[in-house]
Design an enzyme around this catalytic site. Structure first.
Site, PDB file in Angstrom:
ATOM      1  N   LYS A 144       0.836  -1.186   0.000  1.00  0.00           N
ATOM      2  CA  LYS A 144       0.000   0.000   0.000  1.00  0.00           C
ATOM      3  C   LYS A 144       0.879   1.247   0.000  1.00  0.00           C
ATOM      4  O   LYS A 144       2.041   1.127   0.378  1.00  0.00           O
ATOM      5  CB  LYS A 144      -0.923   0.002   1.213  1.00  0.00           C
ATOM      6  CG  LYS A 144      -0.175   0.173   2.534  1.00  0.00           C
ATOM      7  CD  LYS A 144      -1.115   0.518   3.629  1.00  0.00           C
ATOM      8  CE  LYS A 144      -0.892   1.892   4.162  1.00  0.00           C
ATOM      9  NZ  LYS A 144       0.326   2.070   4.929  1.00  0.00           N
ATOM     10  N   HIS A 174       0.324  -5.659   5.779  1.00  0.00           N
ATOM     11  CA  HIS A 174       1.132  -6.397   6.760  1.00  0.00           C
ATOM     12  C   HIS A 174       0.344  -6.731   8.024  1.00  0.00           C
ATOM     13  O   HIS A 174       0.718  -7.627   8.766  1.00  0.00           O
ATOM     14  CB  HIS A 174       2.454  -5.684   7.062  1.00  0.00           C
ATOM     15  CG  HIS A 174       2.343  -4.526   7.996  1.00  0.00           C
ATOM     16  ND1 HIS A 174       1.917  -3.293   7.594  1.00  0.00           N
ATOM     17  CD2 HIS A 174       2.611  -4.411   9.319  1.00  0.00           C
ATOM     18  CE1 HIS A 174       1.927  -2.462   8.625  1.00  0.00           C
ATOM     19  NE2 HIS A 174       2.349  -3.109   9.689  1.00  0.00           N
ATOM     20  N   ASP A 231      -4.071   5.965   5.164  1.00  0.00           N
ATOM     21  CA  ASP A 231      -2.889   5.256   5.659  1.00  0.00           C
ATOM     22  C   ASP A 231      -3.265   4.020   6.489  1.00  0.00           C
ATOM     23  O   ASP A 231      -2.580   3.005   6.442  1.00  0.00           O
ATOM     24  CB  ASP A 231      -2.058   6.230   6.510  1.00  0.00           C
ATOM     25  CG  ASP A 231      -0.705   5.670   6.905  1.00  0.00           C
ATOM     26  OD1 ASP A 231       0.007   5.182   6.011  1.00  0.00           O
ATOM     27  OD2 ASP A 231      -0.350   5.721   8.112  1.00  0.00           O
ATOM     28  N   HIS A 236      -5.602  -1.479   6.757  1.00  0.00           N
ATOM     29  CA  HIS A 236      -5.461  -2.296   7.965  1.00  0.00           C
ATOM     30  C   HIS A 236      -6.762  -2.418   8.772  1.00  0.00           C
ATOM     31  O   HIS A 236      -7.186  -3.502   9.146  1.00  0.00           O
ATOM     32  CB  HIS A 236      -4.387  -1.708   8.890  1.00  0.00           C
ATOM     33  CG  HIS A 236      -3.070  -1.448   8.220  1.00  0.00           C
ATOM     34  ND1 HIS A 236      -2.536  -2.281   7.262  1.00  0.00           N
ATOM     35  CD2 HIS A 236      -2.163  -0.449   8.377  1.00  0.00           C
ATOM     36  CE1 HIS A 236      -1.373  -1.798   6.862  1.00  0.00           C
ATOM     37  NE2 HIS A 236      -1.121  -0.689   7.523  1.00  0.00           N
ATOM     38  N   LYS A 335      -2.131   8.915  15.309  1.00  0.00           N
ATOM     39  CA  LYS A 335      -0.727   9.090  15.691  1.00  0.00           C
ATOM     40  C   LYS A 335      -0.693   9.918  16.968  1.00  0.00           C
ATOM     41  O   LYS A 335      -1.607  10.703  17.229  1.00  0.00           O
ATOM     42  CB  LYS A 335       0.024   9.868  14.609  1.00  0.00           C
ATOM     43  CG  LYS A 335      -0.027   9.225  13.233  1.00  0.00           C
ATOM     44  CD  LYS A 335       1.118   8.295  13.031  1.00  0.00           C
ATOM     45  CE  LYS A 335       1.115   7.714  11.636  1.00  0.00           C
ATOM     46  NZ  LYS A 335       1.837   6.434  11.557  1.00  0.00           N
TER      47      LYS A 335
HETATM   48  C1  BG6 Z   1       1.810   1.463   8.071  1.00  0.00           C
HETATM   49  C2  BG6 Z   1       1.460   2.922   8.087  1.00  0.00           C
HETATM   50  O1  BG6 Z   1       1.097   0.799   7.073  1.00  0.00           O
HETATM   51  O2  BG6 Z   1       1.484   0.906   9.333  1.00  0.00           O
HETATM   52  C3  BG6 Z   1       2.189   3.635   9.201  1.00  0.00           C
HETATM   53  O3  BG6 Z   1       1.830   3.499   6.843  1.00  0.00           O
HETATM   54  C4  BG6 Z   1       1.922   2.954  10.517  1.00  0.00           C
HETATM   55  O4  BG6 Z   1       1.814   5.010   9.269  1.00  0.00           O
HETATM   56  C5  BG6 Z   1       2.192   1.470  10.408  1.00  0.00           C
HETATM   57  O5  BG6 Z   1       2.771   3.535  11.493  1.00  0.00           O
HETATM   58  C6  BG6 Z   1       1.764   0.749  11.673  1.00  0.00           C
HETATM   59  O6  BG6 Z   1       2.218  -0.570  11.601  1.00  0.00           O
HETATM   60  P1  BG6 Z   1       2.564  -1.389  12.907  1.00  0.00           P
HETATM   61  O7  BG6 Z   1       2.883  -2.752  12.403  1.00  0.00           O
HETATM   62  O8  BG6 Z   1       3.716  -0.698  13.563  1.00  0.00           O
HETATM   63  O9  BG6 Z   1       1.332  -1.328  13.755  1.00  0.00           O
END
Ligand code: BG6
Length: 485
Positions: A144, A174, A231, A236, A335
């Protein structure tokens, strides 16, 4: 068990994703003996580097992102020995014949192309993979953001689809590779306990929180073009919602699972100009404090005096089908929130009648909490009798299963699982084209409604749980956000 021999080409091999995630993930799988001896990893980027220089780059990436003790054995040099490098540009031919030569000299290896580059290069890279005869039998992995709205996602999927068939395309989210996310499927479908209760007769509401303590920091440039909705929510958060809400698939076969997720995305109640204000809140952090001390606001990090980009989103979503009618799914991500916590809370309906009379304490609702990070685990909140000789007093306690305590194994990073799934040809944990597009179909009208309104994102102080309007959003319904279950 080692996977089949593969030749993995990483485009953007000197970038952030390769350094922080891909190289460490491949190294860990190698340490565990899952990478076959014959496997070959080719780094590609624009920089002119020798093989040796790329290996040094990779060595440093591992030193920075892998615990020191794991780098002490002979495995480090064995891993680095698999690496080689080619300098090539997405929009010019030099370097590509060499890549084609190397890949075609390994006819029995599974060819995998990982596009760890800026998204505007996905199309040109795929085109060149086609032009140089690399697409046939190959698998392409893209990250993404897949577009910034429905139109651009359609265009991108079209470009990739010209060269690769859908069963060759692996769209990584992910979050789907996280242990506890996969555990959600195990919990739901390997236990007889939950599924009979998994509907609007027994579930009161669901909360999904993905809170981050960090700010946007050096990613402000990218982030300002995206915002939390693009994002985190479009991908997610909606994927998590799908795994909670989907019907049991007939099997874990990729399309069986993806068909069910798609139905959920298509059943999401539309949010547009008419209901946006009632069911969404967007925020942007101002300067505040985190555990480590004072932190700057979003605009300071961006180096600008104005931005309408949201760093926080709360949404009350609804899945309009028989199973979920009337059950709100409250989503919240941001954030610079008070702490880093990602969890799914399934709140069950109250008991229909209390046999206990007055003065025993409130009967709280049962809750199932799936904690994604940190401290992965599952908690089931139950009412029990407070121990003691007096009369009955009720208290709310969790049956608490911490993965770290229950299993003394390292929790693998999501990329470890997902990278090898590509080699295995298993698309179950990857997003299909129509899923991505359906997610945009729901997100686009929300983004448009925000654009149409004169209201700016609501400010919140860094280190808090977001704007007060987000608290009001759920409290209007007589519920509260829950952190830590
Ligand atoms: C990413 C976003 O896909 O996921 C980021 O672009 C975010 O902004 C991140 O911080 C969070 O991933 P994780 O695995 O740290 O929860």
């Amino acid at each position: 068990i080692p996977v089949a021999p593969f030749v993995l080409t990483v485009f953007g091999a000197t970038g952030d994703l390769a350094r922080r995630k891909l190289l460490p993930a491949l190294f860990h799988r190698d340490l565990d003996g899952q990478i076959p001896d014959e496997a070959v990893i080719i780094g590609v980027s624009r920089r002119p580097l020798s093989d040796e220089e790329f290996r040094n780059f990779a060595r440093q990436a591992l030193v920075d992102h892998v615990p020191e003790a794991e780098l002490e054995g002979p495995e480090l040099d064995r891993f680095l020995g698999r690496l080689s490098y080619i300098a090539a540009n997405a929009d010019a031919d030099p370097g590509w014949p060499e890549l084609a030569h190397r890949v075609s000299s390994l006819p029995s290896h599974v060819p995998v192309y990982y596009l760890a580059t800026a998204p505007h290069l996905f199309g040109p890279i795929c085109e060149r993979l086609g032009k140089f005869g690399l697409a046939e039998n190959g698998r392409v992995v893209i990250e993404k953001p897949i577009g910034k709205d429905l139109a651009s996602a359609l265009a991108l999927n079209e470009q990739v689809g010209k060269i690769f068939t859908e069963d060759q395309v692996y769209r990584i989210d992910h979050y789907l590779g996280k242990e506890t996310v996969q555990n959600l499927m195990a919990l739901r479908f390997a236990n007889a306990l939950f599924e009979p209760l998994w509907n609007n007769a027994h579930i009161d509401h669901v909360q999904i929180t993905v809170a981050e303590a960090l700010g946007v920091e050096e990613r402000a440039g990218y982030y300002d073009t995206a915002g939390a909705m693009r994002d985190m929510v479009q991908n997610h958060m909606l994927q998590l919602l799908c795994l909670v809400a989907m019907e049991p698939p007939a099997s874990l076969e990729a399309d069986a699972v993806r068909d069910e997720k798609l139905k959920v995305l298509r059943a999401l109640k539309p949010i547009d100009d008419h209901n946006m204000a009632a069911v969404t809140v967007r925020g942007q952090y101002r300067a505040g404090a985190s555990a480590g001390g004072a932190v700057p606001g979003y605009l300071d990090e961006l180096g600008s005096s104005h931005s309408e980009t949201e760093t926080f989103v709360a949404v009350k979503a609804e899945v309009e089908n028989w199973r979920w009618a009337g059950v709100p799914f409250y989503l919240r991500t941001g954030k610079r929130l008070a702490s880093r916590v990602s969890e799914i809370v399934v709140g069950f309906r109250p008991v229909p009648h209390s046999v206990f009379g007055e003065g025993v304490g409130a009967i709280e609702q049962n809750r199932l909490v799936i904690r994604l990070q940190p401290d992965e685990g599952v908690k089931l909140w139950l009412m029990i009798k407070d121990p003691g000789p007096g009369g009955i007093r009720l208290t709310h306690v969790p049956l608490d299963m911490s993965f770290a305590k229950a299993f003394k194994v390292r929790n693998p990073d999501a990329y470890e699982r997902l990278l090898l799934d590509v080699v295995r040809g298993n698309q179950t944990l990857f997003m299909r084209r129509d899923e991505v597009e359906a997610a945009w179909r729901w997100v686009d009208p929300i983004l448009n409604a925000w654009r149409h309104t004169k209201e700016a994102p609501r400010p919140y102080t860094a280190g808090t749980w977001g704007p007060s309007a987000a608290i009001a959003l759920i409290e209007r319904d007589g519920r509260t956000w829950l952190e830590d279950g």
